[in-house]
Design a protein around this motif. Sequence first.
Motif, PDB file in Angstrom:
ATOM      1  N   ALA A 136       0.825  -1.210   0.000  1.00 42.51           N
ATOM      2  CA  ALA A 136       0.000   0.000   0.000  1.00 42.51           C
ATOM      3  C   ALA A 136       0.861   1.263   0.000  1.00 42.51           C
ATOM      4  O   ALA A 136       1.002   1.933   1.033  1.00 42.51           O
ATOM      5  CB  ALA A 136      -0.933  -0.017   1.211  1.00 42.51           C
ATOM      6  N   PRO A 137       1.431   1.629  -1.131  1.00 37.42           N
ATOM      7  CA  PRO A 137       2.273   2.827  -1.199  1.00 37.42           C
ATOM      8  C   PRO A 137       1.448   4.105  -1.377  1.00 37.42           C
ATOM      9  O   PRO A 137       0.285   4.064  -1.797  1.00 37.42           O
ATOM     10  CB  PRO A 137       3.118   2.570  -2.450  1.00 37.42           C
ATOM     11  N   SER A 138       2.066   5.234  -1.052  1.00 38.01           N
ATOM     12  CA  SER A 138       1.477   6.549  -1.307  1.00 38.01           C
ATOM     13  C   SER A 138       2.127   7.135  -2.560  1.00 38.01           C
ATOM     14  O   SER A 138       3.357   7.104  -2.678  1.00 38.01           O
ATOM     15  CB  SER A 138       1.701   7.491  -0.128  1.00 38.01           C
ATOM     16  N   PRO A 139       1.349   7.686  -3.474  1.00 34.27           N
ATOM     17  CA  PRO A 139       1.919   8.255  -4.701  1.00 34.27           C
ATOM     18  C   PRO A 139       2.422   9.686  -4.499  1.00 34.27           C
ATOM     19  O   PRO A 139       1.974  10.624  -5.155  1.00 34.27           O
ATOM     20  CB  PRO A 139       0.731   8.207  -5.671  1.00 34.27           C
ATOM     21  N   ASN A 140       3.360   9.841  -3.559  1.00 32.88           N
ATOM     22  CA  ASN A 140       3.924  11.161  -3.273  1.00 32.88           C
ATOM     23  C   ASN A 140       5.418  11.215  -3.609  1.00 32.88           C
ATOM     24  O   ASN A 140       6.148  12.066  -3.114  1.00 32.88           O
ATOM     25  CB  ASN A 140       3.684  11.551  -1.813  1.00 32.88           C
ATOM     26  N   GLY A 141       5.851  10.286  -4.441  1.00 31.68           N
ATOM     27  CA  GLY A 141       7.243  10.207  -4.863  1.00 31.68           C
ATOM     28  C   GLY A 141       7.464   8.874  -5.561  1.00 31.68           C
ATOM     29  O   GLY A 141       6.553   8.044  -5.649  1.00 31.68           O
ATOM     30  N   TYR A 142       8.664   8.682  -6.068  1.00 29.55           N
ATOM     31  CA  TYR A 142       8.978   7.433  -6.765  1.00 29.55           C
ATOM     32  C   TYR A 142       9.377   6.339  -5.768  1.00 29.55           C
ATOM     33  O   TYR A 142       9.974   6.612  -4.726  1.00 29.55           O
ATOM     34  CB  TYR A 142      10.114   7.653  -7.761  1.00 29.55           C
ATOM     35  N   GLN A 145       1.160   6.453 -11.534  1.00 24.42           N
ATOM     36  CA  GLN A 145       1.459   5.700 -12.751  1.00 24.42           C
ATOM     37  C   GLN A 145       2.821   5.038 -12.648  1.00 24.42           C
ATOM     38  O   GLN A 145       3.016   3.899 -13.089  1.00 24.42           O
ATOM     39  CB  GLN A 145       1.410   6.640 -13.962  1.00 24.42           C
ATOM     40  N   ALA A 146       3.770   5.732 -12.032  1.00 28.38           N
ATOM     41  CA  ALA A 146       5.108   5.166 -11.873  1.00 28.38           C
ATOM     42  C   ALA A 146       5.081   3.936 -10.966  1.00 28.38           C
ATOM     43  O   ALA A 146       5.865   2.990 -11.180  1.00 28.38           O
ATOM     44  CB  ALA A 146       6.060   6.222 -11.310  1.00 28.38           C
ATOM     45  N   LEU A 161      13.569   3.457  -7.991  1.00 31.15           N
ATOM     46  CA  LEU A 161      13.683   2.299  -8.878  1.00 31.15           C
ATOM     47  C   LEU A 161      13.794   2.733 -10.331  1.00 31.15           C
ATOM     48  O   LEU A 161      14.496   2.104 -11.124  1.00 31.15           O
ATOM     49  CB  LEU A 161      12.475   1.380  -8.699  1.00 31.15           C
ATOM     50  N   ARG A 162      13.101   3.796 -10.689  1.00 29.93           N
ATOM     51  CA  ARG A 162      13.134   4.267 -12.073  1.00 29.93           C
ATOM     52  C   ARG A 162      14.552   4.673 -12.472  1.00 29.93           C
ATOM     53  O   ARG A 162      15.009   4.394 -13.587  1.00 29.93           O
ATOM     54  CB  ARG A 162      12.170   5.444 -12.252  1.00 29.93           C
ATOM     55  N   ALA A 163      15.239   5.335 -11.533  1.00 28.29           N
ATOM     56  CA  ALA A 163      16.613   5.751 -11.823  1.00 28.29           C
ATOM     57  C   ALA A 163      17.519   4.535 -11.959  1.00 28.29           C
ATOM     58  O   ALA A 163      18.379   4.477 -12.852  1.00 28.29           O
ATOM     59  CB  ALA A 163      17.117   6.678 -10.729  1.00 28.29           C
ATOM     60  N   LEU A 164      17.339   3.556 -11.077  1.00 24.47           N
ATOM     61  CA  LEU A 164      18.160   2.345 -11.151  1.00 24.47           C
ATOM     62  C   LEU A 164      17.903   1.593 -12.455  1.00 24.47           C
ATOM     63  O   LEU A 164      18.831   1.078 -13.084  1.00 24.47           O
ATOM     64  CB  LEU A 164      17.860   1.442  -9.950  1.00 24.47           C
ATOM     65  N   ARG A 165      16.650   1.550 -12.858  1.00 27.09           N
ATOM     66  CA  ARG A 165      16.308   0.897 -14.128  1.00 27.09           C
ATOM     67  C   ARG A 165      16.957   1.642 -15.291  1.00 27.09           C
ATOM     68  O   ARG A 165      17.479   1.033 -16.231  1.00 27.09           O
ATOM     69  CB  ARG A 165      14.792   0.858 -14.295  1.00 27.09           C
TER      70      ARG A 165
END
Length: 289
Positions: A8-14, A55-56, A269-273
């Motif tokens: 259950a994450p919050s969409p307030n960052g990546y 979306q991320a 994770l996006r940066a690592l990807r």
Amino acid sequence: MPPVFRFAPSPNGYLHLGHAYSALLNFDLAQGCGGRFLLRIEDIDPTRCRPEFEQAIYEDLAWLGIAWEQPVRRQSQHLSDYRAALERLTAQGLVYPSFESRAEIARLVRERQAEAPWPHDPDGAPLYPGTAKQLSAAARTERMRRGLPYALRLDMAAATAQAGPLTWTEQGEGPEGETGVIAAQPDAWGDVILARKETPTSYHLSVVVDDALQGVTDIVRGQDLFYATGVHRLLQTLLGLPAPRYRHHRLIRDAGGMKLSKSSQSVGLRALRGEGASPSDIRRKVGLL
């Protein structure tokens, strides 16, 4: 019925490596026991939660190989559920409004600390020092009629007296290695906030309502929420909700030993990807390979 797990994450960052570890652990446990895995978006804060972060989340989890049931529960679409729970607690005489600003609360804490040490909650924040609980019903109504900002707080003394001693079953371990049957200590948090004038629910209230409505049986989350479980067990008891099994896991930390967080701009994770990492690399980094 099969066990039900959730992330259950919050969409307030990546999402960062700490989120990856928790999501993967929940997903692996669900698959290992033939259980279900749910994704919930905790977006009750409209000032910090943004569509691009949501979306991320979907993209990052899918890249990790995690699949979840549809539809995804988004908290912002279920405010009536939290309102109903709050009204039930209010009807029990366990909720009251406080009107002090954050600056006024800080001043009150300083005044009390000048006389004697003032208690702090497990996260290090000072307990609520105000006297709003003693206001008459007429005084509360008048202040709310004037449109003053307020927070709706749980009368912790009355709530714990009504609920009696509480425990939970810990299948992981707490920050000090606590495991097994744990005695809940919700009073360590003082009169916690359940909602505000501009925000109809809090994390504590919404999480117990969501878990019950979604039939979550196993809550697997970081050790930073271990002590908050006392508040959650209290609210579950007051609202007549089932008690899930809990498993608190280790936190993923940076090179300096600090917990990863969005607020500290931990590498996402996006940066690592983008740097060429694979899902297997992420599993290896968090100790799941």
